[in-house]
Design a protein around this motif. Sequence first.
Motif, short mmCIF file in Angstrom:
data_model
loop_
_atom_site.label_atom_id
_atom_site.label_comp_id
_atom_site.label_asym_id
_atom_site.label_seq_id
_atom_site.Cartn_x
_atom_site.Cartn_y
_atom_site.Cartn_z
N LEU A 173 0.84 -1.21 0.00
CA LEU A 173 0.00 0.00 0.00
C LEU A 173 0.87 1.26 0.00
O LEU A 173 0.37 2.37 0.18
N GLY A 174 2.16 1.07 -0.17
CA GLY A 174 3.07 2.23 -0.22
C GLY A 174 3.13 2.97 1.10
O GLY A 174 3.26 4.20 1.13
N GLN A 175 3.03 2.23 2.22
CA GLN A 175 2.98 2.91 3.53
C GLN A 175 4.35 3.28 4.05
O GLN A 175 5.02 2.51 4.75
N PHE B 288 5.57 6.33 6.25
CA PHE B 288 4.99 7.45 7.00
C PHE B 288 6.02 8.54 7.26
O PHE B 288 7.17 8.25 7.60
N LEU B 289 5.58 9.79 7.14
CA LEU B 289 6.49 10.92 7.34
C LEU B 289 6.78 11.11 8.83
O LEU B 289 5.87 11.08 9.66
N GLU C 282 -6.53 15.19 0.42
CA GLU C 282 -5.32 14.40 0.69
C GLU C 282 -5.61 12.95 0.35
O GLU C 282 -6.62 12.39 0.80
N GLY D 253 -4.47 9.27 0.98
CA GLY D 253 -3.63 8.48 1.86
C GLY D 253 -3.18 9.20 3.11
O GLY D 253 -1.99 9.48 3.28
N PRO D 254 -4.12 9.50 4.05
CA PRO D 254 -3.71 10.18 5.29
C PRO D 254 -2.85 9.32 6.20
O PRO D 254 -2.13 9.86 7.04
N GLY D 255 -2.91 8.00 6.04
CA GLY D 255 -2.07 7.12 6.87
C GLY D 255 -2.38 7.31 8.34
O GLY D 255 -3.50 7.11 8.80
N GLU E 236 -8.70 7.26 2.29
CA GLU E 236 -7.80 6.20 2.78
C GLU E 236 -8.40 4.83 2.51
O GLU E 236 -9.57 4.59 2.78
N LYS E 237 -7.57 3.93 2.01
CA LYS E 237 -8.04 2.59 1.65
C LYS E 237 -7.92 1.60 2.82
O LYS E 237 -8.72 0.69 2.94
N ASP F 268 -11.03 3.06 -1.97
CA ASP F 268 -9.90 3.13 -2.90
C ASP F 268 -9.90 4.47 -3.63
O ASP F 268 -10.91 4.82 -4.25
N ALA F 269 -8.78 5.16 -3.57
CA ALA F 269 -8.69 6.48 -4.24
C ALA F 269 -8.89 6.33 -5.75
O ALA F 269 -9.25 7.31 -6.43
N ASN G 126 1.19 12.94 0.44
CA ASN G 126 2.34 12.05 0.32
C ASN G 126 1.76 10.79 -0.34
O ASN G 126 1.16 9.96 0.32
N TYR H 143 2.84 3.43 -5.70
CA TYR H 143 2.51 2.45 -6.75
C TYR H 143 1.39 2.93 -7.69
O TYR H 143 1.17 2.32 -8.74
C1 LIG Z 1 3.06 7.13 1.56
S1 LIG Z 1 1.77 6.77 2.69
C2 LIG Z 1 1.41 8.39 3.30
C3 LIG Z 1 0.85 8.38 4.70
C4 LIG Z 1 0.76 9.74 5.39
N1 LIG Z 1 0.06 10.72 4.60
C5 LIG Z 1 2.13 10.26 5.73
O1 LIG Z 1 2.60 11.16 5.03
O2 LIG Z 1 2.73 9.77 6.68
C6 LIG Z 1 0.46 6.41 1.53
C7 LIG Z 1 -0.93 6.23 2.15
O3 LIG Z 1 -1.84 5.93 1.07
C8 LIG Z 1 -2.72 4.88 1.47
N2 LIG Z 1 -3.17 4.19 0.23
C9 LIG Z 1 -2.50 3.28 -0.50
N3 LIG Z 1 -3.21 2.92 -1.57
C10 LIG Z 1 -4.37 3.62 -1.53
C11 LIG Z 1 -5.50 3.69 -2.37
N4 LIG Z 1 -5.60 2.95 -3.49
N5 LIG Z 1 -6.51 4.52 -2.03
C12 LIG Z 1 -6.43 5.30 -0.89
N6 LIG Z 1 -5.36 5.27 -0.07
C13 LIG Z 1 -4.34 4.45 -0.37
C14 LIG Z 1 -1.86 4.01 2.37
O4 LIG Z 1 -2.64 3.17 3.19
C15 LIG Z 1 -1.07 5.08 3.14
O5 LIG Z 1 -1.81 5.51 4.24
#
Ligand SMILES: C[S@@+](CC[C@H](N)C(=O)[O-])C[C@H]1O[C@@H](n2cnc3c(N)ncnc32)[C@H](O)[C@@H]1O
Length: 289
Positions: free
Chosen positions: A35-37, A39-40, A63, A65-67, A86-87, A110-111, A128, A132
């Motif tokens: 999921l490309g997690q 975190f900042l 935003e 992907g707030p994570g 957020e997914k 899903d975004a 952020n 993928y």
């Molecule tokens: C790079 S992290 C950024 C997290 C946070 N914003 C930060 O900066 O710490 C990417 C975020 O996108 C979410 N994500 C991944 N695929 C997604 C999708 N298809 N739709 C929505 N969110 C998604 C992940 O779960 C994760 O929370």
Amino acid sequence: MTQPEPAPTAPLPLYSPVRVRDLLARHGLKPTKSLGQNFLIDGNILRSIAEAGGAESGVPVLEVGPGLGVLTRELASRGARVTALEKDERLKPVLAETLAGLDVNVVWGDALDFDYASLPAGTRVIANLPYYITGVLLSRFMQAPGVLSATVLVQKEVAQRLAARPGQDNYGFLSALAALHGTVRHVRDVPRGAFLPAPDVTSSVVRLDFDRSRPLPDPAFLKFVEAALHHRRKTLRNNLRLAGFEGETVGAALEATGLRPDVRAEDVPLEDLRTLAQRLGIGGPGVIR
Ligand SMILES: C[S@@+](CC[C@H](N)C(=O)[O-])C[C@H]1O[C@@H](n2cnc3c(N)ncnc32)[C@H](O)[C@@H]1O
């Protein structure tokens, strides 16, 4: 003799590595690579993304992907009206904790399924991004009429592709797409150590500004550009033939446009692709702007 009270210590900020690790541990979570997690964990970077993105009082911000909510908090505390997509539903209790007291609209899903055309005029995307799906998301933002800008953290190589001009290394369809919708500005590079876990590559913050006074490019023309740049190091003629155009017709159109028959796809200016598309009968009024 009584001991003096120890001086109260300020709580660590939410983005500090200690707090981020604690949040993950308390909620029994491990970052998911697929999921490309990443975190900042760097306050300066968070602030510069929010600032460069124009997160100000009353501004609608999207935003993706707030994570754990660290950037979301920064955006909402500046008074922006934040919608966050957020997914990963495992993050529900985390965001309930970290965004408590803030007025944030979290949309779970899903975004890629979100209707970007529904965003209000003047929306700023600040995110952020999950790496993928960066390319698809950027093209969705570009094509959403309400979105004025996208300030995003992406892999450095993607940032270079976005800003590349014809003939430069990294020039390709994403570069053309960005140029057709507006302008790209490199804000800053971000080292791997600004994330937990650290990604494999350096990242960059870029800001894309979309010119909404112009009509959106014709979808048929965008398809044509995509086909033209499909194998960017091959000849334009070859790419167009692969896309189903007849060789002689392409040859004549290239000549009439003043392009060499063996010109490489990545060297062709967008203006010439526009002229060529018109000669080949592609696209409507959005082709020439
Ligand atoms: C790079 S992290 C950024 C997290 C946070 N914003 C930060 O900066 O710490 C990417 C975020 O996108 C979410 N994500 C991944 N695929 C997604 C999708 N298809 N739709 C929505 N969110 C998604 C992940 O779960 C994760 O929370």
